[in-house]
Design a protein around this motif. Structure first.
Motif, PDB file in Angstrom:
ATOM      1  N   SER A  69       6.918   2.108   1.100  1.00 34.27           N
ATOM      2  CA  SER A  69       7.492   1.416   0.245  1.00 34.27           C
ATOM      3  C   SER A  69       9.232   1.984   0.268  1.00 34.27           C
ATOM      4  O   SER A  69       9.544   1.734  -0.161  1.00 34.27           O
ATOM      5  CB  SER A  69       7.020   2.015  -1.132  1.00 34.27           C
ATOM      6  N   MET A  71       4.298 -15.523   1.599  1.00 36.31           N
ATOM      7  CA  MET A  71       5.001 -15.074   1.207  1.00 36.31           C
ATOM      8  C   MET A  71       4.183 -13.913   1.098  1.00 36.31           C
ATOM      9  O   MET A  71       2.869 -13.774   1.171  1.00 36.31           O
ATOM     10  CB  MET A  71       5.397 -15.122  -0.352  1.00 36.31           C
ATOM     11  N   ILE A  72       4.521 -12.608   1.615  1.00 37.26           N
ATOM     12  CA  ILE A  72       3.228 -11.544   2.162  1.00 37.26           C
ATOM     13  C   ILE A  72       3.258 -11.176   0.327  1.00 37.26           C
ATOM     14  O   ILE A  72       4.575  -9.947  -0.273  1.00 37.26           O
ATOM     15  CB  ILE A  72       3.397 -10.513   2.748  1.00 37.26           C
ATOM     16  N   GLN A  73       1.688 -10.727  -0.079  1.00 39.45           N
ATOM     17  CA  GLN A  73       1.620  -9.442  -1.080  1.00 39.45           C
ATOM     18  C   GLN A  73       0.696  -8.212  -1.056  1.00 39.45           C
ATOM     19  O   GLN A  73       0.263  -8.211  -0.822  1.00 39.45           O
ATOM     20  CB  GLN A  73       0.756 -10.816  -2.318  1.00 39.45           C
ATOM     21  N   TRP A  74       2.030  -7.947  -1.284  1.00 44.38           N
ATOM     22  CA  TRP A  74       2.430  -6.272  -1.316  1.00 44.38           C
ATOM     23  C   TRP A  74       1.060  -5.619  -2.148  1.00 44.38           C
ATOM     24  O   TRP A  74       1.474  -5.461  -3.565  1.00 44.38           O
ATOM     25  CB  TRP A  74       3.664  -5.275  -0.508  1.00 44.38           C
ATOM     26  N   GLN A  75      -0.239  -4.351  -1.588  1.00 47.93           N
ATOM     27  CA  GLN A  75      -0.194  -4.163  -2.239  1.00 47.93           C
ATOM     28  C   GLN A  75      -0.116  -1.874  -2.475  1.00 47.93           C
ATOM     29  O   GLN A  75      -0.220  -1.380  -1.359  1.00 47.93           O
ATOM     30  CB  GLN A  75      -1.894  -3.639  -2.685  1.00 47.93           C
ATOM     31  N   LYS A  76       0.097  -1.740  -4.173  1.00 46.52           N
ATOM     32  CA  LYS A  76       0.515  -0.281  -3.370  1.00 46.52           C
ATOM     33  C   LYS A  76      -0.651   0.463  -3.900  1.00 46.52           C
ATOM     34  O   LYS A  76      -1.804   0.182  -4.928  1.00 46.52           O
ATOM     35  CB  LYS A  76       1.376   0.693  -4.154  1.00 46.52           C
ATOM     36  N   ALA A 102      -0.954  -5.346   2.935  1.00 49.54           N
ATOM     37  CA  ALA A 102      -0.819  -6.719   3.274  1.00 49.54           C
ATOM     38  C   ALA A 102      -1.513  -7.383   3.753  1.00 49.54           C
ATOM     39  O   ALA A 102      -2.020  -6.389   5.151  1.00 49.54           O
ATOM     40  CB  ALA A 102       0.454  -7.287   3.178  1.00 49.54           C
ATOM     41  N   HIS A 103      -2.388  -8.507   3.540  1.00 42.03           N
ATOM     42  CA  HIS A 103      -3.614  -9.159   4.708  1.00 42.03           C
ATOM     43  C   HIS A 103      -2.326 -10.440   4.926  1.00 42.03           C
ATOM     44  O   HIS A 103      -1.654 -11.309   4.548  1.00 42.03           O
ATOM     45  CB  HIS A 103      -4.480 -10.365   4.066  1.00 42.03           C
ATOM     46  N   GLU A 133       1.502   0.677   1.843  1.00 41.85           N
ATOM     47  CA  GLU A 133       1.575   0.016   1.046  1.00 41.85           C
ATOM     48  C   GLU A 133       0.799  -1.457   1.587  1.00 41.85           C
ATOM     49  O   GLU A 133       1.168  -1.096   2.725  1.00 41.85           O
ATOM     50  CB  GLU A 133       2.952  -1.066   0.408  1.00 41.85           C
TER      51      GLU A 133
END
Length: 60
Positions: A33, A1-6, A22-23, A20
């Motif tokens: 977003s 699962m991809i974890q998005w960061q704002k 993600a890695h 946003e």
């Protein structure tokens, strides 16, 4: 699962419209977003070069 960061700058009334990050395995992923289905893969070195250029030109 991809974890998005704002960004920490995405709070407030316009916090729903931000970029946003993600890695993934060998790249970074960018999305806006308000359109989360459009994902742009980018090489870490390319993103670092872009951010460096924005910082340098932003000081002029």
């Amino acid at each position: 699962m991809i974890q998005w960061q704002k960004s920490s700058f995405s709070s407030g009334s316009d916090g729903a419209s931000c970029v946003e990050l993600a890695h993934a395995d060998t790249s970074l992923l960018l999305r806006e977003s308000d359109d989360p289905t459009r994902i742009i893969p980018v090489a870490p070195t390319a993103l670092a070069a872009l951010l460096h250029r924005v910082r340098v030109e932003g000081r002029c």
